[in-house]
Design an enzyme around this catalytic site. Structure first.
Site, PDB file in Angstrom:
ATOM      1  N   PRO A 260       5.397  -9.911  10.915  1.00  0.00           N
ATOM      2  CA  PRO A 260       4.126  -9.205  10.701  1.00  0.00           C
ATOM      3  C   PRO A 260       3.459  -8.702  11.986  1.00  0.00           C
ATOM      4  O   PRO A 260       2.957  -7.580  12.022  1.00  0.00           O
ATOM      5  CB  PRO A 260       3.250 -10.249   9.998  1.00  0.00           C
ATOM      6  CG  PRO A 260       3.994 -11.537  10.029  1.00  0.00           C
ATOM      7  CD  PRO A 260       5.430 -11.230  10.276  1.00  0.00           C
ATOM      8  N   LYS A 261       3.453  -9.508  13.033  1.00  0.00           N
ATOM      9  CA  LYS A 261       2.796  -9.092  14.276  1.00  0.00           C
ATOM     10  C   LYS A 261       3.492  -7.885  14.891  1.00  0.00           C
ATOM     11  O   LYS A 261       2.858  -6.882  15.238  1.00  0.00           O
ATOM     12  CB  LYS A 261       2.783 -10.277  15.259  1.00  0.00           C
ATOM     13  CG  LYS A 261       2.739  -9.968  16.740  1.00  0.00           C
ATOM     14  CD  LYS A 261       1.485  -9.268  17.182  1.00  0.00           C
ATOM     15  CE  LYS A 261       1.285  -9.285  18.692  1.00  0.00           C
ATOM     16  NZ  LYS A 261       2.333  -8.693  19.506  1.00  0.00           N
ATOM     17  N   VAL A 262       4.804  -7.973  15.018  1.00  0.00           N
ATOM     18  CA  VAL A 262       5.564  -6.883  15.616  1.00  0.00           C
ATOM     19  C   VAL A 262       5.503  -5.635  14.745  1.00  0.00           C
ATOM     20  O   VAL A 262       5.363  -4.515  15.250  1.00  0.00           O
ATOM     21  CB  VAL A 262       7.022  -7.320  15.876  1.00  0.00           C
ATOM     22  CG1 VAL A 262       7.906  -6.138  16.204  1.00  0.00           C
ATOM     23  CG2 VAL A 262       7.071  -8.346  17.009  1.00  0.00           C
ATOM     24  N   ALA A 263       5.548  -5.813  13.419  1.00  0.00           N
ATOM     25  CA  ALA A 263       5.459  -4.666  12.513  1.00  0.00           C
ATOM     26  C   ALA A 263       4.145  -3.917  12.732  1.00  0.00           C
ATOM     27  O   ALA A 263       4.126  -2.689  12.829  1.00  0.00           O
ATOM     28  CB  ALA A 263       5.571  -5.124  11.061  1.00  0.00           C
ATOM     29  N   CYS A 265       2.294  -3.904  15.414  1.00  0.00           N
ATOM     30  CA  CYS A 265       2.325  -3.243  16.722  1.00  0.00           C
ATOM     31  C   CYS A 265       3.081  -1.926  16.646  1.00  0.00           C
ATOM     32  O   CYS A 265       2.651  -0.913  17.192  1.00  0.00           O
ATOM     33  CB  CYS A 265       2.973  -4.148  17.778  1.00  0.00           C
ATOM     34  SG  CYS A 265       1.861  -5.416  18.380  1.00  0.00           S
TER      35      CYS A 265
END
Length: 335
Positions: A260-263, A265
């Site tokens: 979720p975090k990388v998505a 970003c």
DNA sequence: GCGCAGGTATTGA
DNA sequence: TCAATACCTGCG
């Protein structure tokens, strides 16, 4: 060429946003290669004052005659007092897009001022803008490399990837590298064993240096290779900006190494989905401190809260909160 | 020498 | 749905 817009270029460049590493500093300029109208062009930007960005460009030595016309046309369009934000791909437009120059900062500051919790952020971050990716694939790779990693380390990894597999380009200002295509990264050796097996003992000196893991990626190397394969064979990078946020989020999150975090970003910095609210441990601590009395709330709930509360400003609020916390000393306190 | 770093994938209640 | 855990590796 001048671009008339309030920005703090140094802050924007060096704020550690995970879309891309800061551009290379040469003299008083930040430089990098941006592909415009299928031609790699070296862009050099420097801050004139708080409301002006000065912009120069160079063509590769090998390409001097190819796109002069294109560039000349662009120049006239961009040199006017307004930054045209049509669909025309011009150097001025592309730089304006990358530094998000058409985002209304003053209006955003008015919005921040309405919330006691957010109001102090402006003081620490004035002129900070989104630093959007010049290439969505580079943004994906950088974001995958950044997961559970330090900025210093993933930045070096990305630089090594460019040197090993990007196209080497000679400009009057020096040698730069383009970022490799997904089809190139999908077929590089994953680690030294794979490389050794393929090359054997014939190249002992160079051996075990032309593989992903040698870029210091650790366990992210196989994720990156698989993601490159999917982006070559199954997922069209250019379809993603046409999707709704939700659809784009699910699509990107399906890539290995993308949670979720990388998505978020990738969606925010790589594609400009402003409603994304990338939530990591720091944002969790900061938001929890400001809005929930330091209560322990899951990162996922923080993400939902941010998107719900800040709407189309979510991405900017996330960016501002992070740097406000870092600069004000709040971050150290939360540690 | 040792733990951390702006998470993710996997596993098991 | 959710908590617990392992995971590469360079820098402090």
């Amino acid at each position: 060429m001048e671009l008339n817009s309030q920005i703090n270029l140094k802050l924007t460049q060096e704020s550690g946003q995970t879309s891309q590493a800061p551009w290379q500093v040469k003299g008083n300029s930040y430089c990098d290669v941006v592909e415009i109208a299928k031609t790699p062009i070296l862009i050099k930007v420097h801050q004139k004052d708080i409301s002006y960005l000065n912009l120069e460009y160079e063509l590769p030595r090998s390409n001097q005659n190819i796109s002069i016309d294109e560039v000349a046309i662009e120049r006239e369009i961009a040199i006017g007092n307004e930054i045209a934000i049509g669909n025309e791909v011009t150097i001025g437009n592309e730089v304006a897009r990358i530094f998000d120059l058409n985002f209304d900062l003053d209006k955003f500051y008015t919005y921040l001022a309405e919330d006691d919790k957010l109001e102090p952020a402006t003081r620490f971050c004035r002129g900070l803008r989104l630093f959007l990716a010049k290439d969505p694939f580079e943004c994906m790779v950088s974001s995958i490399a950044s997961a559970n990693n330090s900025i210093a380390r993933w930045t070096k990894s990305v630089a090594k990837i460019k040197e090993k597999w990007g196209e080497s380009l000679e400009f009057p200002s020096g040698r730069f590298y383009s970022f490799p295509r997904p089809s190139v990264l999908m077929s590089v050796y994953e680690d030294e064993f794979e490389e050794y097996e393929a090359i054997g003992r014939t190249m002992e000196i160079e051996c075990c240096r032309q593989n992903l893991k040698s870029c210091g990626l650790g366990y992210r190397a196989p994720y990156m290779k698989k993601a490159s394969e999917l982006l070559t064979l199954e997922i069209d990078l250019f379809e993603i900006p046409k999707m709704s946020y939700d659809e784009a989020f699910e699509t990107v999150k399906n890539l290995p190494g993308v949670g979720p975090k990388v998505a978020d970003c990738i969606l925010l910095y790589g594609y400009g989905f402003r409603e994304a609210f990338p939530s990591d441990v720091w944002i969790k601590r900061i938001v929890s401190h400001l809005y929930f009395d330091d209560k322990d709330i899951s990162v996922d709930k923080i993400r939902e809260f941010g998107m719900e509360k800040f709407g189309d400003y979510a991405g900017y609020v996330q960016l501002y909160l992070f740097h406000y916390a870092r600069k004000s000393g709040l971050m150290n306190k939360l540690k």
